[in-house]
Design an enzyme around this catalytic site. Structure first.
Site, PDB file in Angstrom:
ATOM      1  N   GLU A   1      13.780  -6.856   8.779  1.00  8.17           N
ATOM      2  CA  GLU A   1      12.692  -7.189   7.863  1.00  8.17           C
ATOM      3  C   GLU A   1      12.879  -6.392   6.573  1.00  8.17           C
ATOM      4  O   GLU A   1      11.973  -5.704   6.100  1.00  8.17           O
ATOM      5  CB  GLU A   1      11.332  -6.892   8.515  1.00  8.17           C
ATOM      6  CG  GLU A   1      10.192  -7.666   7.853  1.00  8.17           C
ATOM      7  CD  GLU A   1       8.838  -7.337   8.455  1.00  8.17           C
ATOM      8  OE1 GLU A   1       8.056  -8.268   8.676  1.00  8.17           O
ATOM      9  OE2 GLU A   1       8.568  -6.144   8.703  1.00  8.17           O
TER      10      GLU A   1
ATOM     11  N   GLU B   1       0.379  -3.990  14.683  1.00 11.48           N
ATOM     12  CA  GLU B   1       1.312  -3.300  13.800  1.00 11.48           C
ATOM     13  C   GLU B   1       0.597  -2.285  12.919  1.00 11.48           C
ATOM     14  O   GLU B   1      -0.487  -2.558  12.403  1.00 11.48           O
ATOM     15  CB  GLU B   1       2.017  -4.332  12.915  1.00 11.48           C
ATOM     16  CG  GLU B   1       3.059  -3.767  11.977  1.00 11.48           C
ATOM     17  CD  GLU B   1       3.795  -4.844  11.190  1.00 11.48           C
ATOM     18  OE1 GLU B   1       4.789  -4.513  10.530  1.00 11.48           O
ATOM     19  OE2 GLU B   1       3.370  -6.022  11.241  1.00 11.48           O
TER      20      GLU B   1
END
Length: 269
Positions: free
Chosen positions: A249, A148
């Protein structure tokens, strides 16, 4: 489009073991988690309690982070840190074991902050080695390890702050470890905070995607609270052929259960 809800940022008004049932009651058939334990090797009873909570709620674990250190204190992963490498390696089999038990197929390995005074190339070499070890272990349950990129405003020591930086790591590990189960976690919130166009990222790089996460920009709220054109984003994801989950998220402004009115469909299994 299939959505899952991240129980480490949503439903945090509830104890962890009550969150899977709350997500199910809100219409979600899938959830994801940052590493939910304080250490890399939790007691069996702690893992069993989490597995029971997921099973009793009837939700699928769509994604799980490896242990990333003390996130509240600013740590952002262990892969590249000499002082965290042993902890990461101790966590690999535990995280993969949870993935095996739940059918989870996405494991997120945060890279780790730069260490002042240490050659960054040495950190990158260590990260590549650790990613290879994680990917090899994940193969036993057909899981993919994802890498990520984070934004530098909120994560000033984290070196992967662009799509290109993350893809460079992924390409290196794929070649070095000879494995294809390392992919990109396209967190569109972080990429947009860094000035990238999420639609362009999708159109150019969707073949690398192992998972997608979303929140609106700039405040990390639910879609519709900021500047991102989520209708166009979802259309681009659909056109790209991406078939995985889209992880929610974001930080809800009030009770988590009240934050899903923007969803295009109520059932998100």
């Amino acid at each position: 489009m299939r959505f899952d809800v991240n129980l480490s940022i949503l439903f945090t008004e509830l104890p962890l073991l009550e969150r899977p049932a709350a997500a199910r009651a809100a219409g979600f058939g899938a959830v994801e988690l940052w590493w939910p334990f304080p250490g890399p090797e939790p007691a069996d009873r702690e893992v069993d309690a989490l597995l029971r909570a997921l099973g009793d709620a009837g939700v699928h674990l769509a994604g799980l982070n490896f242990d990333a250190g003390d996130m509240a204190a600013g740590e952002r992963g262990l892969l590249s840190r000499p002082d965290g490498s042993a902890r990461f390696r101790a966590n690999i089999d535990v995280a993969v074991g949870i993935a095996e038990a739940t059918g989870c197929r996405v494991l997120n390995a945060l890279y780790g902050n730069r260490v002042p005074g240490l050659d960054p190339h040495a950190q990158d070499d260590l990260a590549a080695t650790n990613l290879g070890l994680a990917a090899e272990a994940a193969r036993r349950c057909d899981a993919t390890v994802v890498v990520e990129a984070l934004n530098s405003s909120e994560n000033p020591g984290y070196p992967l702050t662009s799509t290109d930086a993350a893809l460079s790591v992924i390409d290196r590990v794929r070649e070095q470890a000879g494995t294809g189960n390392v992919a990109f976690l396209a967190d569109l919130y972080h990429l947009a905070r860094m000035g990238e166009d999420p639609i362009a990222v999708i159109e150019r790089h969707a073949a690398y995607f192992g998972h997608v996460q979303i929140a609106d920009v700039p405040g990390r709220g639910r879609p519709g609270t900021g500047d991102l054109p989520f209708g166009d984003v979802f259309a681009a994801l659909g056109a790209s052929g991406y078939a995985g989950f889209v992880g929610l998220e974001y930080r809800p402004a009030g009770p988590s259960a009240d934050s899903f009115g923007w969803l295009p469909t109520k059932e998100n299994a």
